[in-house]
Write an enzyme that holds these catalytic residues in place. Structure first.
Site, mmCIF file in Angstrom:
data_model
loop_
_atom_site.group_PDB
_atom_site.id
_atom_site.type_symbol
_atom_site.label_atom_id
_atom_site.label_comp_id
_atom_site.label_asym_id
_atom_site.label_seq_id
_atom_site.Cartn_x
_atom_site.Cartn_y
_atom_site.Cartn_z
ATOM 1 N N GLU A 101 0.800 -1.237 0.000
ATOM 2 C CA GLU A 101 0.000 0.000 0.000
ATOM 3 C C GLU A 101 0.831 1.285 0.000
ATOM 4 O O GLU A 101 0.486 2.241 0.679
ATOM 5 C CB GLU A 101 -0.931 0.011 1.234
ATOM 6 C CG GLU A 101 -1.912 -1.134 1.240
ATOM 7 C CD GLU A 101 -2.723 -1.205 2.531
ATOM 8 O OE1 GLU A 101 -3.924 -1.494 2.445
ATOM 9 O OE2 GLU A 101 -2.160 -1.004 3.626
HETATM 10 C C1 TNX Z 1 -4.486 -3.927 4.780
HETATM 11 S S1 TNX Z 1 -2.812 -6.320 4.555
HETATM 12 C C2 TNX Z 1 -3.187 -3.689 5.225
HETATM 13 C C3 TNX Z 1 -2.968 -3.252 6.610
HETATM 14 C C4 TNX Z 1 -4.270 -3.080 7.348
HETATM 15 C C5 TNX Z 1 -5.192 -4.224 7.003
HETATM 16 C C6 TNX Z 1 -6.462 -4.239 7.790
HETATM 17 C C7 TNX Z 1 -1.780 -5.275 4.238
HETATM 18 C C8 TNX Z 1 -0.554 -5.741 3.653
HETATM 19 N N1 TNX Z 1 -2.078 -4.001 4.496
HETATM 20 O O1 TNX Z 1 -2.214 -2.072 6.632
HETATM 21 O O2 TNX Z 1 -3.992 -3.066 8.707
HETATM 22 O O3 TNX Z 1 -5.502 -4.140 5.640
HETATM 23 O O4 TNX Z 1 -7.203 -5.396 7.559
#
Ligand code: TNX
Length: 525
Positions: free
Chosen positions: A334
């Protein structure tokens, strides 16, 4: 010493005959096939009769005492409060009456494989490796009455059924992730999580040690990371961090239960806590404000500055020095404000830093956009395309599909904590899938195993953690351990219902899923 293996079937025949002869004796006969094993072992053979552990039952150590002794101590420690026993350990050279822990010095091609063989006179737990021996002991604990987990002395007979279990895992990496960045959790909480995962034969705990809301590991070369970046968490609480001594203590505690810690420093995104701690890590040279919300994707390290790589090198070096496990997780998810043309060379360079410190990289699936170093593991969570890109580069994949394996997801729309951006994950949804078929184009030999992440935006204490873990942790543990052909929801849900008595005894506040008949009782003869 190896002879009893070859003769085991005749041994069982003998045991059965003896059991029939003595059948007038008062005993609880539990069919081993009705035992509430979680995860389900590969093969179970039942025999008539029981073995009883009493205060005078010895633990016989066969094989290297330095390796077998600690596993005997673990068993003693686990049963001490409820039984009041402190079983005597003795080193001998052949299986005898009592509980035998036998570390075989040859001939097992599968690591973590074990056997438990029980007759009226003795128990033999055997394996070619310590982890296998430990799993055999966990299986033995699951055969004992649930009250074995009580923290006060219980007045009951500690009997187990005779018969045998032969077992080994389908996948080598079986883990959970705990996000200690969004909310901080104490060393004792982390240890309790280790106890939980090890009891279901999971062997990795991935700690998400940094994110926008907090930096949780002391780095001596960059003290403000914890002095500033460690002081917050989601919602504005005081946060916290692990000193290097505390981290090493967690690593050692986990190792005793054959759990390897996989530390994660998420980058280049999810880095606000670091950016607030050191102005020079920002492209504009200004420290950001600390952050206590739950948005994602707004922060990035300054990929153009050399100081960024000096920073990463110091962090990875200090982390590698106190991490015996082979993997360092470098995040990579992300990074919405890092342009892809910056992201790619950044992730490539960071993998190089990890190898320089003699570790292998693991990262969330977005890393597959970059060139992967040999041995980099792609952790699939969201984009199947990324997982496929990873295997096309020859990488192995760790499976954490958010729709099935994210234990921070709500069970249904009424669950008081948790998120639902990926799915609602009921007890059956966590169980009824398999690793081999989830991503078409990613084959079993390209999968190292499973990890169940627990993100903690909405999860603030141990009670919350346990409510979200149980009963899904056992489902995900079984997917990693038990071959798909040997698994079924109908069989699992009955074992689970009976096993829940263990959670009652341990004081675990689990989710009473309506998909399970929790009143199911043990079938007794
Ligand atoms: C996505 S899973 C994210 C996290 C959040 C999560 C909450 C991932 C690699 N990144 O930063 O905490 O969703 O479910």
């Amino acid at each position: 010493m190896i002879r009893y293996f070859k003769n085991s079937s005749s041994l069982f025949l003998a045991a059965m005959v003896i059991a029939i002869l003595f059948s007038c004796e008062e005993q609880v006969n539990i069919d081993l096939n009705q035992e509430d094993f979680l995860p389900k072992p590969r093969s179970i053979v039942n025999a008539d009769g029981t073995f009883e552990i009493t205060a005078s039952t010895p633990i016989n150590l066969l094989g290297d005492e330095a390796k077998v002794g600690p596993i005997a101590d673990f068993f003693n420690e686990r049963i001490n409060k409820s039984t009041g026993f402190e079983l005597t350990k003795r080193q001998i050279s052949g299986a005898s009456s009592g509980i035998n822990l036998y570390l075989i010095d040859e001939g097992e091609e599968f690591s973590e494989a074990y056997r438990v063989e029980i007759t009226k006179n003795n128990v033999i737990v055997s394996s070619a490796n310590e982890a296998g021996l430990f799993y055999g002991v966990q299986t033995l604990l699951q055969m004992l009455p649930p009250e074995i987990h009580a923290d006060s002395k219980q007045d009951i007979k500690w009997q187990v059924s005779t018969g045998s279990v032969r077992d080994r895992p389908a996948y080598g990496y079986r883990g959970t992730m705990l996000d200690v960045a969004r909310h901080f959790f104490s060393v004792d909480d982390v240890k309790r999580v280790i106890d939980h995962i090890a009891s279901y034969k999971m062997n990795r705990l991935h700690l998400h040690l940094s994110d926008d809301q907090g930096w949780r590991i002391e780095i001596k070369a960059w003290p403000n990371l914890t002095k500033i970046g460690g002081t917050t968490q989601v919602g504005g609480g005081k946060g916290g961090f692990y000193t290097q001594e505390q981290y090493k203590d967690i690593v050692a505690y986990a190792a005793k239960q054959f759990v390897t810690i996989v530390p994660e420093i998420d980058m280049p995104g999810h880095t606000n806590a670091a950016l607030a701690s050191y102005a020079e890590l920002n492209c504009d040279g200004k420290a950001t404000d600390l952050y206590t919300g739950t948005e994602v994707g707004f922060s990035t390290l300054c990929v153009d500055k050399e100081i960024t790589y000096k920073f990463i090198d110091d962090v990875i070096r200090e982390l590698a020095e106190m991490t015996p496990g082979e993997y360092i997780h470098i995040g990579g998810d992300e990074s919405h404000v890092t342009p892809i043309e910056d992201y790619i060379p950044f992730m490539e360079r960071v993998q190089g830093i990890v190898s320089k410190h003699n570790k292998k990289s693991m990262a969330w699936d977005e890393i597959a956009h970059a060139k992967l170093k040999e041995n980099t593991i792609v952790q699939f969570w969201a984009e199947e395309e990324n997982a496929k890109k990873g295997v096309m580069q020859g990488a192995k994949v760790l499976m954490s599909p958010a729709k099935r394996a994210y234990i921070d997801m709500q069970y249904d729309s009424t669950t008081r904590i948790g998120l639902h951006w990926a799915a609602y994950i009921e007890a059956d949804s966590a169980y009824t899938w398999n690793l081999e078929e989830y991503v078409k184009g990613v084959n079993p030999d390209q999968i190292i195993g499973i990890e169940a992440p627990m993100w903690t935006e909405t999860i603030t204490n141990m009670d919350d953690i346990e409510y979200m873990m149980f009963p899904r942790l056992t489902a995900l543990a079984e997917i990693g351990w038990t071959e798909t052909a040997n698994r079924s929801w109908d069989d699992y849900k009955e074992r689970l219902a009976r096993h829940s008595e263990v959670w009652n005894v341990k004081g675990i506040n689990y989710y009473k899923s309506p998909r399970i008949d929790w009143e199911q009782k043990k079938i007794e003869e």
